[in-house]
Design an enzyme around this catalytic site. Structure first.
Site, mmCIF file in Angstrom:
data_model
loop_
_atom_site.group_PDB
_atom_site.id
_atom_site.type_symbol
_atom_site.label_atom_id
_atom_site.label_comp_id
_atom_site.label_asym_id
_atom_site.label_seq_id
_atom_site.Cartn_x
_atom_site.Cartn_y
_atom_site.Cartn_z
ATOM 1 N N HIS A 51 -21.072 -8.235 -3.221
ATOM 2 C CA HIS A 51 -22.029 -7.388 -2.509
ATOM 3 C C HIS A 51 -22.010 -5.945 -3.005
ATOM 4 O O HIS A 51 -22.949 -5.195 -2.764
ATOM 5 C CB HIS A 51 -21.759 -7.429 -1.005
ATOM 6 N N HIS A 84 -1.114 -6.749 -5.198
ATOM 7 C CA HIS A 84 -1.115 -8.034 -4.485
ATOM 8 C C HIS A 84 -0.521 -9.099 -5.390
ATOM 9 O O HIS A 84 -0.744 -9.097 -6.601
ATOM 10 C CB HIS A 84 -2.562 -8.414 -4.120
ATOM 11 N N GLY A 135 -5.161 -21.646 12.049
ATOM 12 C CA GLY A 135 -4.380 -21.158 13.173
ATOM 13 C C GLY A 135 -3.086 -20.487 12.769
ATOM 14 O O GLY A 135 -2.095 -20.533 13.503
ATOM 15 N N GLY A 136 -3.098 -19.891 11.588
ATOM 16 C CA GLY A 136 -1.917 -19.155 11.143
ATOM 17 C C GLY A 136 -1.674 -17.921 11.997
ATOM 18 O O GLY A 136 -2.488 -17.561 12.849
ATOM 19 N N ARG A 137 -0.556 -17.260 11.757
ATOM 20 C CA ARG A 137 -0.198 -16.082 12.550
ATOM 21 C C ARG A 137 -1.063 -14.896 12.104
ATOM 22 O O ARG A 137 -0.949 -14.397 10.992
ATOM 23 C CB ARG A 137 1.280 -15.762 12.364
ATOM 24 N N ASN A 163 0.633 -13.491 -5.111
ATOM 25 C CA ASN A 163 0.665 -14.686 -4.288
ATOM 26 C C ASN A 163 1.022 -15.876 -5.169
ATOM 27 O O ASN A 163 0.519 -16.007 -6.277
ATOM 28 C CB ASN A 163 -0.709 -14.900 -3.632
ATOM 29 N N HIS A 199 -0.706 -5.661 -17.384
ATOM 30 C CA HIS A 199 -1.310 -6.814 -18.051
ATOM 31 C C HIS A 199 -0.382 -7.415 -19.101
ATOM 32 O O HIS A 199 -0.358 -8.635 -19.278
ATOM 33 C CB HIS A 199 -2.660 -6.423 -18.653
ATOM 34 N N ARG A 257 1.635 -20.211 -4.431
ATOM 35 C CA ARG A 257 1.499 -21.181 -3.348
ATOM 36 C C ARG A 257 1.442 -22.615 -3.885
ATOM 37 O O ARG A 257 1.111 -22.853 -5.048
ATOM 38 C CB ARG A 257 0.245 -20.872 -2.521
ATOM 39 N N HIS A 260 0.846 -1.190 0.000
ATOM 40 C CA HIS A 260 0.000 0.000 0.000
ATOM 41 C C HIS A 260 0.887 1.248 0.000
ATOM 42 O O HIS A 260 1.343 1.700 1.058
ATOM 43 C CB HIS A 260 -0.897 0.029 1.245
#
Length: 298
Positions: free
Chosen positions: A173, A104, A256-258, A106, A143, A108, A94
């Site tokens: 929404h 953003h 239960g990640g940080r 990511n 792009h 994985r 940001h």
């Protein structure tokens, strides 16, 4: 072991991206290593109140456990009861200047195991851009770089993953896209491991090429309270998407990640207003009419 190779790539990717961003900002990221009691851990690299970034994080996580959370089995109920191993690099930046977009990225890897059965594995990831004040040259550059990353995997790869991104980063929404999109993929396990791994690496390796030229063009643009106010308002959409719709956020919290690392994606200054609309024809209005429309940029 495939997981060893993927982990080595991801940790190197995190470090190379952080170094590139530190050069752009002039300040260092804080580096925190953390352990997950149920299994695994990670490393969070975070900057706050930098010269360029008001807030940003580049996180690596590697977690494992005996059972999958609801966010993972909702789409694939056949995986219930399997142990899992998940690892990835996730980043959100940001910038302070409203003319510099939020971004953003990511990448994985996920593997689910069950005794007596073959492991089920897949890759996922992508990157997307969220401007507050749109610039056509920025959208085209972002792009085009995404398209370049995917070109070795066929002419249909970029259009397919671009469409997937437009559909995923959509606030149902609000009935509006989060930003100008990019590319997104999940559950990638065909045609084979090497092809899927190479595609994922190409996405990660193209991130700095996609974002830094845009950042450098915008970080010195003059701005005032009006622009900061609109930036804070639009950042509210970012918060809404991450907390209501994003599968990665839900997966992290449910396993239960940080929490500090998962929620580093949220911007530091945000505003909401009741039923606000930009003035027709204004620079703010152009974001809605010309940019966050799901259009084709290349």
């Amino acid at each position: 072991m495939n997981t060893t190779r993927v982990k080595e790539y991801l940790t190197n990717l995190q470090e190379s991206i952080v170094k590139g961003l530190e050069q752009a900002d002039g300040k260092s990221f804080r580096r925190d290593k953390w352990d997950r009691p149920e299994g695994g851990g990670g490393a969070s690299c975070v900057i706050e109140e930098g010269n360029v970034f008001e807030r940003g994080g580049v996180n690596f996580s590697h977690v494992y456990g005996g059972g999958l959370p609801a966010s993972a089995t909702a789409a694939r109920p056949e995986l219930s009861g399997r142990s899992f191993e998940a690892m990835g690099v996730s980043l959100v930046l940001h910038p302070r200047n409203p003319y510099a977009p939020t971004v953003h990225m990511n990448v994985r890897f996920f593997e689910a195991r069950k005794e007596g059965a073959d492991p089920v594995w897949w890759f996922g990831g992508g990157m997307d851009l969220t401007p507050y004040y749109g610039h056509e040259e920025d959208a085209i550059h972002f792009h085009q770089t995404c398209k370049d990353a995917l070109q070795p995997f066929g002419d249909d790869c970029y259009p397919r993953l671009k469409k997937w991104c437009d559909e995923y980063f959509y606030l149902k929404h609000r009935q509006e896209p989060r930003g100008i999109g990019g590319i997104f993929f999940d559950d990638l396990n065909q045609p084979d491991f090497e092809t899927c791994f190479n595609l994922t690496k190409n996405v990660g390796d193209h991130f700095l090429k996609a974002y830094l030229p845009i950042l450098e063009r915008r970080i010195n643009a003059p701005f005032g309270e009006r622009e900061r106010d609109f930036q804070a308002y639009r950042r509210g959409r970012y918060v809404e998407f991450n907390l209501v719709w994003d599968r990665g956020t839900l997966f992290g919290l449910q396993t239960g990640g940080r929490t500090e690392s998962i929620l580093m994606s949220l911007p530091p200054v945000v505003k909401w207003r009741y039923d606000w609309k930009p003035q027709a024809g204004s620079a703010e209005d152009k974001l809605y009419t010309d940019f966050i429309t799901g259009k084709d940029w290349v």
